[in-house]
Design a protein around this motif. Structure first.
Motif, PDB file in Angstrom:
ATOM      1  N   VAL A 149       5.244   5.410  10.559  1.00  0.00           N
ATOM      2  CA  VAL A 149       4.175   4.708   9.846  1.00  0.00           C
ATOM      3  C   VAL A 149       2.851   5.456  10.029  1.00  0.00           C
ATOM      4  O   VAL A 149       1.999   5.474   9.145  1.00  0.00           O
ATOM      5  CB  VAL A 149       4.062   3.267  10.388  1.00  0.00           C
ATOM      6  N   ASP A 204      -1.838  -2.721   6.328  1.00  0.00           N
ATOM      7  CA  ASP A 204      -1.510  -3.542   5.166  1.00  0.00           C
ATOM      8  C   ASP A 204       0.003  -3.469   4.987  1.00  0.00           C
ATOM      9  O   ASP A 204       0.518  -2.440   4.554  1.00  0.00           O
ATOM     10  CB  ASP A 204      -2.235  -3.011   3.926  1.00  0.00           C
ATOM     11  N   ARG A 227       1.799  -0.200   6.050  1.00  0.00           N
ATOM     12  CA  ARG A 227       0.938   0.971   5.888  1.00  0.00           C
ATOM     13  C   ARG A 227      -0.276   0.875   6.794  1.00  0.00           C
ATOM     14  O   ARG A 227      -0.901  -0.180   6.895  1.00  0.00           O
ATOM     15  CB  ARG A 227       0.409   1.068   4.450  1.00  0.00           C
ATOM     16  N   VAL A 228      -0.642   1.984   7.400  1.00  0.00           N
ATOM     17  CA  VAL A 228      -1.934   2.091   8.075  1.00  0.00           C
ATOM     18  C   VAL A 228      -2.941   2.545   7.031  1.00  0.00           C
ATOM     19  O   VAL A 228      -2.711   3.546   6.338  1.00  0.00           O
ATOM     20  CB  VAL A 228      -1.870   3.095   9.231  1.00  0.00           C
ATOM     21  N   ILE A 229      -4.054   1.821   6.900  1.00  0.00           N
ATOM     22  CA  ILE A 229      -5.026   2.197   5.871  1.00  0.00           C
ATOM     23  C   ILE A 229      -6.349   2.688   6.458  1.00  0.00           C
ATOM     24  O   ILE A 229      -7.244   3.084   5.712  1.00  0.00           O
ATOM     25  CB  ILE A 229      -5.257   1.051   4.865  1.00  0.00           C
ATOM     26  N   VAL A 269      -4.764   2.358  -0.304  1.00  0.00           N
ATOM     27  CA  VAL A 269      -3.794   3.125   0.475  1.00  0.00           C
ATOM     28  C   VAL A 269      -4.447   3.644   1.753  1.00  0.00           C
ATOM     29  O   VAL A 269      -3.816   3.770   2.796  1.00  0.00           O
ATOM     30  CB  VAL A 269      -3.261   4.301  -0.368  1.00  0.00           C
ATOM     31  N   ARG A 325       2.224   5.717   1.552  1.00  0.00           N
ATOM     32  CA  ARG A 325       1.579   5.516   2.844  1.00  0.00           C
ATOM     33  C   ARG A 325       0.929   6.806   3.325  1.00  0.00           C
ATOM     34  O   ARG A 325       1.525   7.879   3.235  1.00  0.00           O
ATOM     35  CB  ARG A 325       2.589   5.115   3.926  1.00  0.00           C
TER      36      ARG A 325
END
Lengths: 379, 379
Positions: free
Chosen positions: A289, A332, A335-337, B289, B335
């Protein structure tokens, strides 16, 4: 003209060891000013922590002791009744967690380096449970022992986490340092994440239960050295961080039966040079991730929830040993944003959030501390 | 003790303007050493660039000129035949892109600030196409004009990108600075991403074609100020970057009919203080994103593909105005799994990768430059 790599975030603080709250250092971040308070010190490489209520904490020291730490920071005497633990290099007493029914069953679970025979350097990462009665453990029962036992004293994994519903216990393991290729096999526990019932029995829906030659305790594989784990509050999914080699520390969301790639895909380099792995996606192997390259030597992780830092709700907080920091990752779904880093001056082993939303850190030193993060303007 | 925020990455370089290749500065990064070469200078706020082949480039200047730049950096005379352009604050001549069939139709597309009447400060972001013949434009045809026209001179958007199949033209727009709330409406073009055929007509599968009161050119909405766009090579999806307020620059993957949240959800603050938006997910609005907080004043973006930096295949490269940098984002599907930043000393307006894999940057200055990034050991 050359530029030197530098880490995202905030200038190192040169934290000094001060009495709790009295002279807390402050870190400015985007959404909160954070006071760093010292809760306790004098712990020998503290590794795991569990909250007993009313400010009391149960803390393990890698050197082989477990103690109750009072709310005022007073250290209790070592708890008696631990099994034999082989303290060597990265191995010793590791994590501790409470039974989901602790208030009624007084049971704790802990991980440690279990020798093949008294004094042997051939060890497993093992997990035992026991009843905590005053300052003593009773009815100690080994519920898991990594197969096969290995020498070398490295990459034990050792982190423990119950599932969101409390039904299952996850155990993060490592490749024991010299069994990298075994991480790609499910015929041994090397480099895997384990999922068992609290009594050590195997859930019938584990992914390799019906596969010939596979060990049924395995949930996922291809891990190098899982060091931190927590449950995402919004989904109930387990997330985990693991050490890559010099680069390529990973944040993963391990799913049943999947292969997390070590040592085939990784962004890292072997210690001392030489690239390991291909660093790109391969069919049948999962990318992380998030990854930290260069490595921060990622250690603990926790999802933030609580009232002290409302803007951080649902964020991943991950700590570093070499990278003396707390990395805050906004998430989110899967996902790491965004990443923001709070730099400290101590090697950090573990991070936990208590039910009030205060954040506790363990520093990895012979004279280790418990630090607490609180809103700066509230202390 | 206080810590000051600091940006991820590499120390600023104090780049000086030097002849191409002769004295290129070098940036060390994880996977490559990068030479920063000056290809051309003397451009007045260059904004858009297109590659004509054989090293020749078509470049726009916000000040209202378009020129051919030769491979040796020689600037051509201004190309004749542009329509009237209102040059004011952030507005002027903006992007340029070639027709997917340029080799046969010699047609270019460009965006600019179109005044309501001669000299008026009430303008639209408009897009025209024309045939480039020598140093002159012929058959200029306006194919799009943002509704409604506005004064104020801010947040024009203006970036142009053809879809992967060359069938559709995407136009990134902005909220014109003082029409924030209109970004939540699809009855005007404010704060939207537009998708049209190259002749300006509307594709029948656009998401709002059948919605009463909606403008059918709209693809997605809730954007503040789209500044960079590119197509992800592995998927054919359009990605875009947009300016947040002081924080909260965003990387998005705009999908048909979706709402990207401005000004309801954003991580930013209004200029001069005061929080804007709630910063968290809301039903019916998409999180980015990735976001840059504090803002780098994100400008151009490009997916890397090519032979010069093989380890960067598929990475997003995004540039900053205030944050004088190229941010390299490693991507897995939708991602971002890692960020590394290359710090420069110039405000960067745009980034493009040529067919050989060299990376071109435009610097945002009255005496603007074209920079080229190449492997350091190959120059």
């Amino acid at each position: 003209m050359k530029a030197l790599p530098r880490t995202l975030g905030f200038a190192a603080l040169g934290l000094t060891t001060l009495a709790m709250s009295a002279n807390a250092d402050t870190i400015e971040t985007r959404w909160a000013n954070v006071a760093v308070e010292t809760v306790a010190e004098g712990l020998e490489h503290p590794w795991g922590i569990a909250f007993l209520g009313n400010g009391r904490m149960l803390v393990t020291e890698r050197a082989g002791h477990m103690r109750i730490v009072e709310a005022d920071g007073t250290l209790g005497e070592p708890i008696s009744g631990l099994p034999e633990i082989k303290v060597m290099r990265q191995g010793g007493l590791m994590d501790v967690t409470l039974s989901p029914n602790y208030s009624s069953d007084r049971t704790i679970y802990f991980s440690y380096s279990e020798p093949e025979s008294a004094g042997s350097e051939v060890t497993s990462t093992a997990v035992a449970r026991a009843r905590l009665d005053g300052n003593a453990l009773h009815d100690v029962e080994v519920i898991f022992s990594q197969y096969p036992k290995e020498d070398g004293g490295r990459h034990y994994g050792g982190r423990l986490k119950f599932s969101a519903d409390g039904e299952y216990l996850f155990i993060g393991l490592g490749d024991r340092g010299h069994r990298e290729d075994d991480s790609q096999l499910v015929s041994n526990h090397t480099g895997t994440l384990i999922r068992i019932y609290p009594d050590g029995s195997v859930p019938s829906d584990n992914p390799f239960v019906d596969q010939d030659g596979a060990l049924p305790e395995i949930w996922s594989y291809g891990h190098r050295n899982i060091q931190g784990m927590d449950i995402q509050p919004s989904t109930g999914h387990l997330w985990a961080v693991e050490h890559g080699p010099q680069g390529g520390d990973e944040l993963n969301r391990p799913e049943a039966g999947l292969n997390y790639g070590w040592p085939v895909i990784t962004h890292g380099e072997q210690y001392g040079g030489g690239q390991v792995g291909i660093g790109f996606k391969q069919e049948g192997m999962e990318l992380p991730v998030w990854h930290w390259t260069p490595s921060i030597a990622v250690s603990g992780m926790a999802f933030y929830q609580g009232n002290q830092f409302p803007a951080w709700q649902g964020n991943v907080l991950a700590t570093g040993l070499r990278g003396t920091q707390v990395a805050r990752l906004e998430v989110d779904g899967d996902r790491v944003i965004h990443q923001e880093v709070m730099e400290l001056s101590d090697r950090i082993r573990e991070i936990k959030v208590d039910s009030d939303g205060y954040i506790y850190l363990l520093t990895d030193h012979p004279n280790g501390k418990i630090l607490r993060l609180a809103p700066a303007n509230a202390s």
